[in-house]
Design a protein around this motif. Structure first.
Motif, PDB file in Angstrom:
ATOM      1  N   ASN A  39       0.767  -1.380   0.045  1.00  0.00           N
ATOM      2  CA  ASN A  39       0.085  -0.011   0.094  1.00  0.00           C
ATOM      3  C   ASN A  39       0.757   1.268   0.023  1.00  0.00           C
ATOM      4  N   ALA A  40       2.254   1.006  -0.381  1.00  0.00           N
ATOM      5  CA  ALA A  40       2.996   2.188  -0.594  1.00  0.00           C
ATOM      6  C   ALA A  40       3.630   2.858   0.667  1.00  0.00           C
ATOM      7  N   PHE A  41       4.378   3.530   0.647  1.00  0.00           N
ATOM      8  CA  PHE A  41       5.222   4.386   1.718  1.00  0.00           C
ATOM      9  C   PHE A  41       5.888   5.495   0.987  1.00  0.00           C
ATOM     10  N   PRO A  42       4.998   6.548   0.386  1.00  0.00           N
ATOM     11  CA  PRO A  42       5.539   7.597  -0.478  1.00  0.00           C
ATOM     12  C   PRO A  42       6.640   8.556   0.387  1.00  0.00           C
ATOM     13  N   PRO A  43       7.622   9.144  -0.416  1.00  0.00           N
ATOM     14  CA  PRO A  43       7.950   8.925  -1.730  1.00  0.00           C
ATOM     15  C   PRO A  43       9.046   7.656  -1.911  1.00  0.00           C
ATOM     16  N   PHE A  44       9.197   6.969  -0.757  1.00  0.00           N
ATOM     17  CA  PHE A  44      10.138   5.850  -1.038  1.00  0.00           C
ATOM     18  C   PHE A  44       9.599   4.686  -1.715  1.00  0.00           C
ATOM     19  N   ALA A 187       6.121  11.779   3.392  1.00  0.00           N
ATOM     20  CA  ALA A 187       5.046  11.052   2.675  1.00  0.00           C
ATOM     21  C   ALA A 187       3.802  12.096   2.732  1.00  0.00           C
ATOM     22  N   ILE A 188       3.840  13.001   3.647  1.00  0.00           N
ATOM     23  CA  ILE A 188       2.894  14.048   3.506  1.00  0.00           C
ATOM     24  C   ILE A 188       3.060  15.217   2.594  1.00  0.00           C
ATOM     25  N   ARG A 189       4.342  15.604   2.379  1.00  0.00           N
ATOM     26  CA  ARG A 189       4.581  16.567   1.288  1.00  0.00           C
ATOM     27  C   ARG A 189       4.284  15.881  -0.094  1.00  0.00           C
ATOM     28  N   TRP A 190       5.002  14.473  -0.402  1.00  0.00           N
ATOM     29  CA  TRP A 190       4.591  13.901  -1.712  1.00  0.00           C
ATOM     30  C   TRP A 190       2.878  13.673  -1.895  1.00  0.00           C
ATOM     31  N   LEU A 191       2.115  13.500  -0.799  1.00  0.00           N
ATOM     32  CA  LEU A 191       0.695  13.590  -1.086  1.00  0.00           C
ATOM     33  C   LEU A 191       0.281  14.903  -1.318  1.00  0.00           C
ATOM     34  N   GLN A 192       0.552  15.931  -0.498  1.00  0.00           N
ATOM     35  CA  GLN A 192       0.202  17.201  -0.882  1.00  0.00           C
ATOM     36  C   GLN A 192       0.173  17.674  -2.490  1.00  0.00           C
ATOM     37  N   LEU A 193       1.282  17.021  -3.165  1.00  0.00           N
ATOM     38  CA  LEU A 193       1.485  17.580  -4.485  1.00  0.00           C
ATOM     39  C   LEU A 193       0.331  17.232  -5.356  1.00  0.00           C
ATOM     40  N   SER A 194      -0.428  16.272  -5.129  1.00  0.00           N
ATOM     41  CA  SER A 194      -1.480  15.682  -5.849  1.00  0.00           C
ATOM     42  C   SER A 194      -2.897  15.897  -5.338  1.00  0.00           C
ATOM     43  N   ASN A 195      -3.118  16.532  -4.064  1.00  0.00           N
ATOM     44  CA  ASN A 195      -4.227  17.010  -3.432  1.00  0.00           C
ATOM     45  C   ASN A 195      -4.038  18.015  -2.638  1.00  0.00           C
ATOM     46  N   PRO A 196      -4.476  19.375  -3.399  1.00  0.00           N
ATOM     47  CA  PRO A 196      -4.433  20.687  -2.483  1.00  0.00           C
ATOM     48  C   PRO A 196      -5.085  20.660  -1.149  1.00  0.00           C
ATOM     49  N   LYS A 197      -6.137  20.054  -1.065  1.00  0.00           N
ATOM     50  CA  LYS A 197      -6.768  20.054   0.332  1.00  0.00           C
ATOM     51  C   LYS A 197      -5.893  19.689   1.414  1.00  0.00           C
ATOM     52  N   PHE A 198      -4.967  18.679   1.144  1.00  0.00           N
ATOM     53  CA  PHE A 198      -4.203  18.096   2.038  1.00  0.00           C
ATOM     54  C   PHE A 198      -3.336  19.346   2.559  1.00  0.00           C
ATOM     55  N   ILE A 199      -3.136  20.492   1.662  1.00  0.00           N
ATOM     56  CA  ILE A 199      -2.385  21.773   2.188  1.00  0.00           C
ATOM     57  C   ILE A 199      -3.308  22.535   2.760  1.00  0.00           C
TER      58      ILE A 199
END
Length: 259
Positions: A39-44, A187-199
């Motif tokens: 289930n991933a562990f971004p960005p690793f 992981a947070i920084r990586w996921l924020q790139l694809s979802n502005p709501k996370f920012i």
């Protein structure tokens, strides 16, 4: 003479078949098997075939005994069992996160991972006392900084299968929100790139723990040999332009590599 030749051929076929079957198990595997999180562990580890993550790209350069490693994507809890039974020889882990009692061989630190406390912008977050709070966590993960509070029942826990699911839950506020998560900052920084709501909806409060991401090798003959070979490999590779390029591709800095 023909019956003898047939008999010899039959015996050879049976022996060959037996060897082939054995080669699929444990120490007889022809290559080193590595388990990365399903289930991933971004960005690793990202789960994206086009940009698979730091670890898959790093492992593409590692060829123990001149052979590429075999990378399988396996759920966290299952990989813990498989490595102890030598069905895989390597998995992603940190020695400071490990709670097993089976001897393991550890790689050098691949990258320092900062865990931070993240919550909704309007949520109340714990300062010292965890009583009445709910922590969102991942199945199979350990959280050293809150283990005592969880054991004593002071802190409730709700588990998810991915960081993305955790952030999505936190980004949707609830009345008198007292939920938070302890999550890898990369992981947070990586996921924020694809979802502005996370920012916009979430706030990062503080660093709660720092640990080196490592590879965990089991104590099989193949695992120990692979561990020694990886250590030799990474001594050279961690200073290379190739590793620097991989890290930059995923928004990481070479300064985060333990020396």
């Amino acid at each position: 003479m023909r019956p003898i030749y047939c008999l010899v051929g039959l015996l050879w076929w049976l022996v060959s078949g037996s060897v082939s079957a054995q080669s699929l198990n444990g120490a007889d595997l022809p290559v080193l098997r590595v388990a990365l999180p399903y289930n991933a562990f971004p960005p690793f580890v990202t789960g994206d075939p086009a940009r698979p993550g730091v670890l898959p790209e790093l492992l593409a350069h590692f060829t123990p005994d001149g052979q590429p490693v075999q990378v399988d994507y396996i759920p966290e809890e299952r990989s813990k069992k498989l490595i102890s039974h030598d069905q895989i020889q390597v998995r992603m882990e940190s020695e400071s996160w490990y709670r097993g009692n089976t001897p393991m061989c550890w790689s050098q630190g691949l990258y320092w991972v900062e865990d931070v406390l993240v919550a909704h912008q309007g949520a109340t977050v714990p300062e010292q006392d965890y009583q009445g709070f709910i922590m969102l966590g991942r199945f199979g993960y350990t959280y050293p900084t809150v283990e005592q509070a969880l054991t004593r029942g002071l802190l409730q826990q709700k588990l998810f299968y991915s960081e993305r699911e955790m952030l999505a839950a936190l980004a949707s506020p609830v009345k008198e929100d007292r939920r938070f998560a302890l999550m890898s900052l990369p992981a947070i920084r990586w996921l924020q790139l694809s979802n502005p709501k996370f920012i916009s909806a979430l706030k990062i409060h503080k660093v709660v723990d720092t640990a080196p991401l490592q590879l965990q090798f089991n104590h099989s003959k193949q695992g120990l040999r692979g561990c020694a070979q990886f250590r030799d490999f990474f001594v050279r590779f961690r200073h290379s332009t190739e590793y620097h390029s991989i890290l930059l591709k995923y928004g990481l800095d070479i300064k985060g590599v333990p020396q």
